[in-house]
Design an enzyme around this catalytic site. Structure first.
Site, PDB file in Angstrom:
ATOM      1  N   GLU A 131       0.821  -1.222   0.000  1.00 59.58           N
ATOM      2  CA  GLU A 131       0.000   0.000   0.000  1.00 59.58           C
ATOM      3  C   GLU A 131       0.850   1.266   0.000  1.00 59.58           C
ATOM      4  O   GLU A 131       0.483   2.255  -0.645  1.00 59.58           O
ATOM      5  CB  GLU A 131      -0.980  -0.015   1.176  1.00 59.58           C
ATOM      6  CG  GLU A 131      -2.012  -1.123   1.105  1.00 59.58           C
ATOM      7  CD  GLU A 131      -2.815  -1.186  -0.199  1.00 59.58           C
ATOM      8  OE1 GLU A 131      -2.909  -0.170  -0.921  1.00 59.58           O
ATOM      9  OE2 GLU A 131      -3.355  -2.268  -0.494  1.00 59.58           O
ATOM     10  N   HIS A 134       1.790   1.907  -3.512  1.00 60.13           N
ATOM     11  CA  HIS A 134       0.725   2.627  -4.240  1.00 60.13           C
ATOM     12  C   HIS A 134       0.736   4.114  -3.880  1.00 60.13           C
ATOM     13  O   HIS A 134       0.558   4.965  -4.748  1.00 60.13           O
ATOM     14  CB  HIS A 134      -0.646   2.040  -3.913  1.00 60.13           C
ATOM     15  CG  HIS A 134      -0.954   0.764  -4.621  1.00 60.13           C
ATOM     16  ND1 HIS A 134      -0.722   0.553  -5.959  1.00 60.13           N
ATOM     17  CD2 HIS A 134      -1.500  -0.387  -4.148  1.00 60.13           C
ATOM     18  CE1 HIS A 134      -1.119  -0.657  -6.298  1.00 60.13           C
ATOM     19  NE2 HIS A 134      -1.587  -1.255  -5.199  1.00 60.13           N
ATOM     20  N   CYS A 141       2.172  -5.204  -9.893  1.00 59.79           N
ATOM     21  CA  CYS A 141       3.262  -5.860 -10.606  1.00 59.79           C
ATOM     22  C   CYS A 141       2.816  -7.267 -10.989  1.00 59.79           C
ATOM     23  O   CYS A 141       2.037  -7.893 -10.270  1.00 59.79           O
ATOM     24  CB  CYS A 141       4.495  -5.902  -9.696  1.00 59.79           C
ATOM     25  SG  CYS A 141       5.952  -6.649 -10.441  1.00 59.79           S
TER      26      CYS A 141
END
Length: 177
Positions: A131, A134, A141
Site C-alpha cells: 500500500e 501505491h 506488478c
C-alpha cells in the site's frame, strides 16, 4: 525530508507498530515515526456489512496531517471494504500519499488456524509495503513474488515477498525527492 508516519487506529499493539516502523525504514529508506492514535468508534461501521468503508478511513487519516510531506500509513483492526470489493486487506490514495492496512483478515485465526504472531506480522509488513508502494505511485506488478503483486487472497499475500522487485524498486527510486 519525507518520512513514513504510522497512525495506529484504535488499539494496535505498540510493539507491532514499532517493529513495523523499523522494517519499513529498511525497505523505503525513510525514517518512520509513530503518530497519535486515531480513535474511530464502532458506530462508523456499515451497519449491514459490519465493515468500515476504506475511503472514509483514508480521508480521516489524511485529514490528521494536512499538507504533510510524509507518507501516511494507518493500521487498523477493522475489516475494510470498498465499493468494488467485498473486502480489502488495505488501500491507498496517491494524491494524499496515504495508505491503510487492516490486520483483520491477516491473522491466521481468521481462517480457522492457530494464532501465529509472526505470520500475522509478515502479512502486515507485506501489505504495508504494497500500500505504501501505491501511495508512492507504483502500480500492481506481474511478478508474483513482488510486494506490489495484487493479493486477491491470503495465499497471494503469503506467496509474495515483503520487498519490491528490482523493476518496482527502480520505479520507486525514480519518483523519490
Amino acid at each position: 525530508m519525507r518520512e513514513i508516519s504510522i497512525v495506529p487506529i484504535n488499539a494496535i499493539e505498540p510493539a507491532i507498530v514499532h517493529r513495523l516502523g523499523v522494517c519499513l525504514e529498511e525497505r523505503f529508506l525513510y525514517p518512520a515515526r509513530v503518530r497519535a492514535t486515531l480513535r474511530v468508534p464502532k458506530t462508523a461501521l456499515n451497519g449491514v456489512r459490519k465493515q468500515l468503508f476504506l475511503g472514509s478511513l483514508i480521508a480521516k487519516v489524511a485529514a490528521m496531517h494536512p499538507g504533510s510531506d510524509a507518507l501516511l500509513l494507518g493500521i487498523t483492526e477493522f475489516d475494510l471494504y470498498k465499493t468494488s470489493h467485498q473486502f480489502v486487506f488495505g488501500g491507498s490514495d496517491e494524491a494524499d500519499r496515504c495508505a491503510i492496512v487492516s490486520t483483520h483478515r491477516l491473522r491466521p485465526e481468521f481462517y480457522g488456524e492457530e494464532p501465529d504472531a509472526n505470520v500475522a506480522f509478515q502479512r502486515l509488513l507485506k501489505e504495508s509495503v504494497h500500500e505504501l508502494g501505491h501511495a508512492l505511485g507504483l502500480k500492481h506488478c506481474y511478478n508474483v513474488r513482488c510486494a506490489m503483486y495484487f493479493s486477491n487472497t491470503i495465499f497471494d499475500t503469503d506467496n509474495k515477498d515483503a520487498h519490491l522487485c528490482e523493476a518496482c524498486e527502480k520505479r520507486s527510486r525514480a519518483g523519490k525527492n
